[in-house]
Design a protein around this motif. Structure first.
Motif, PDB file in Angstrom:
ATOM      1  N   TYR A 204      23.499 -22.872  11.691  1.00  0.00           N
ATOM      2  CA  TYR A 204      22.444 -22.066  11.081  1.00  0.00           C
ATOM      3  C   TYR A 204      23.013 -20.763  10.525  1.00  0.00           C
ATOM      4  CZ  TYR A 204      18.699 -25.112  12.740  1.00  0.00           C
ATOM      5  OH  TYR A 204      17.870 -26.179  12.941  1.00  0.00           O
ATOM      6  N   GLY A 205      23.906 -20.137  11.266  1.00  0.00           N
ATOM      7  CA  GLY A 205      24.519 -18.909  10.777  1.00  0.00           C
ATOM      8  C   GLY A 205      25.240 -19.139   9.455  1.00  0.00           C
ATOM      9  N   GLU A 206      25.970 -20.241   9.367  1.00  0.00           N
ATOM     10  CA  GLU A 206      26.684 -20.566   8.138  1.00  0.00           C
ATOM     11  C   GLU A 206      25.703 -20.857   6.999  1.00  0.00           C
ATOM     12  OE1 GLU A 206      29.411 -20.438  11.281  1.00  0.00           O
ATOM     13  OE2 GLU A 206      27.533 -21.582  11.169  1.00  0.00           O
ATOM     14  N   MET A 207      24.592 -21.506   7.327  1.00  0.00           N
ATOM     15  CA  MET A 207      23.584 -21.797   6.307  1.00  0.00           C
ATOM     16  C   MET A 207      23.000 -20.505   5.731  1.00  0.00           C
ATOM     17  SD  MET A 207      19.909 -23.759   6.747  1.00  0.00           S
ATOM     18  CE  MET A 207      19.144 -22.318   7.542  1.00  0.00           C
ATOM     19  N   PHE A 208      22.657 -19.562   6.604  1.00  0.00           N
ATOM     20  CA  PHE A 208      22.102 -18.303   6.122  1.00  0.00           C
ATOM     21  C   PHE A 208      23.158 -17.468   5.396  1.00  0.00           C
ATOM     22  CE2 PHE A 208      18.729 -19.020   9.419  1.00  0.00           C
ATOM     23  CZ  PHE A 208      17.662 -19.031   8.537  1.00  0.00           C
ATOM     24  N   THR A 209      24.403 -17.579   5.810  1.00  0.00           N
ATOM     25  CA  THR A 209      25.479 -16.889   5.096  1.00  0.00           C
ATOM     26  C   THR A 209      25.599 -17.427   3.683  1.00  0.00           C
ATOM     27  OG1 THR A 209      26.709 -16.420   7.126  1.00  0.00           O
ATOM     28  CG2 THR A 209      27.960 -16.429   5.062  1.00  0.00           C
ATOM     29  N   GLU A 210      25.583 -18.735   3.543  1.00  0.00           N
ATOM     30  CA  GLU A 210      25.648 -19.356   2.228  1.00  0.00           C
ATOM     31  C   GLU A 210      24.477 -18.924   1.348  1.00  0.00           C
ATOM     32  OE1 GLU A 210      26.305 -23.877   0.709  1.00  0.00           O
ATOM     33  OE2 GLU A 210      24.422 -23.500   1.776  1.00  0.00           O
TER      34      GLU A 210
END
Length: 310
Positions: free
Chosen positions: A225-231
């Motif tokens: 999820y963190g990577e998704m929001f970063t993207e």
């Protein structure tokens, strides 16, 4: 297609769930997802919902496979279907270590294997077959089999592959771009139907936005999820979340735009709805914010119904 999922918001009376269910039924939404968090048992809530509504079909879960065995789930689904005389489907998933290990005192390790096993075992039980599985050996429903579909809640690659063996995959709190990638993997593995749970607020008033912020705060630092929001352009918020600040400090840093990246909010709702459809989502299960000004999210459901018909 638009359906509805109960918010089960922690900052609202638990009974708001029944207001949402009644509004969804009155407005003619075809389906209602009934999950389980820290208040109502999902089977008890589903029975109350079924008795308080006229026609809306129900999907229960996702139930954590490390907590609920196939017999428990099948008996619960068949019980609700028999008592309310309504179509009842079911969803399963691995849930989180917090829920499985802390709340229920069960090991979370091995949940993926249990998820893969339970898809077929549960389908057989719900069709009225006698189980040969070790966790439900010899059991057969005595109530009429509900012949429910089985949905798998997925996010990571392994769960997506398992979901492809079920009748449907459901995604939660996801951007359209991430949904498109997961759906591509899902369909490459042979999967067909996809539902996405998407938070919503027609008004975007302060109370609704604060509620939605509280709903995402626990996901921002989570792997994946963190990577998704970063993207999606919110790397600074994710980086701050991963320093483990006090939740109050993190809430203050979450911009409206982050909530809009995973929600149907105000004037951007129609655009986001189209993006989810373009990503390959077949059914969008709206999770309406519930506030003092819009108890149960009825006004939001009314406005989104008009968008869904376009």
């Amino acid at each position: 297609m638009l359906s509805v999922s109960l918010g089960l918001w922690q900052d609202r009376p638990a009974s708001d769930a029944l207001l949402t269910a009644k509004a969804a039924d009155d407005l003619g939404y075809p389906g209602l997802w009934i999950g389980e968090m820290a208040t109502y048992d999902a089977f008890a809530l589903a029975t109350a919902v079924g008795l308080a509504t006229e026609r809306i079909a129900l999907t229960l879960g996702p139930f954590a496979v490390a907590v609920r065995d196939p017999m428990m789930i099948a008996m619960g689904v068949a019980s609700v279907a028999d008592l309310v005389k309504r179509r009842v489907d079911v969803a399963i998933g691995t849930s989180s270590p917090l829920v499985v290990e802390k709340w229920h005192g069960r090991p979370h390790a091995g949940s993926a294997r249990a998820l893969a096993e339970q898809v077929e075992v549960l389908r057989g039980l719900l069709d009225g077959e006698k189980s040969a599985h070790a966790r439900s050996s010899g059991y057969r429903l005595r109530l009429d089999p509900p012949r429910s579909t089985v949905t798998v809640a997925a996010f990571g690659p392994q769960a997506v592959r398992i979901a492809a063996t079920a009748d449907r995959m459901v995604l939660n709190l996801i951007t359209p771009a991430s949904a498109a990638r997961l759906i591509g993997d899902f369909r490459a593995a042979g999967g067909t139907r996809v539902t996405a749970w998407v938070t919503a607020s027609a008004s975007k008033d302060a109370a609704a936005m604060e509620q939605l912020r509280r709903g995402v705060v626990g996901y921002l630092a989570a792997p994946g999820y963190g990577e998704m929001f970063t993207e999606a352009g919110f790397g600074d918020v994710v980086a701050f979340a991963r320093t483990r600040p006090h939740p109050r400090e993190l809430l203050a840093e979450i911009p409206d735009e982050l909530l809009e990246s995973v929600g149907l909010l105000g004037p951007t709702a129609e655009k986001r709805l189209a993006e989810y459809r373009d990503a390959g989502v077949d059914e969008i299960a709206v999770i309406p914010a519930s506030t003092d000004d819009d108890p149960g999210g009825a006004a939001t459901l009314r406005e989104l119904q008009a968008l869904g018909a376009r």
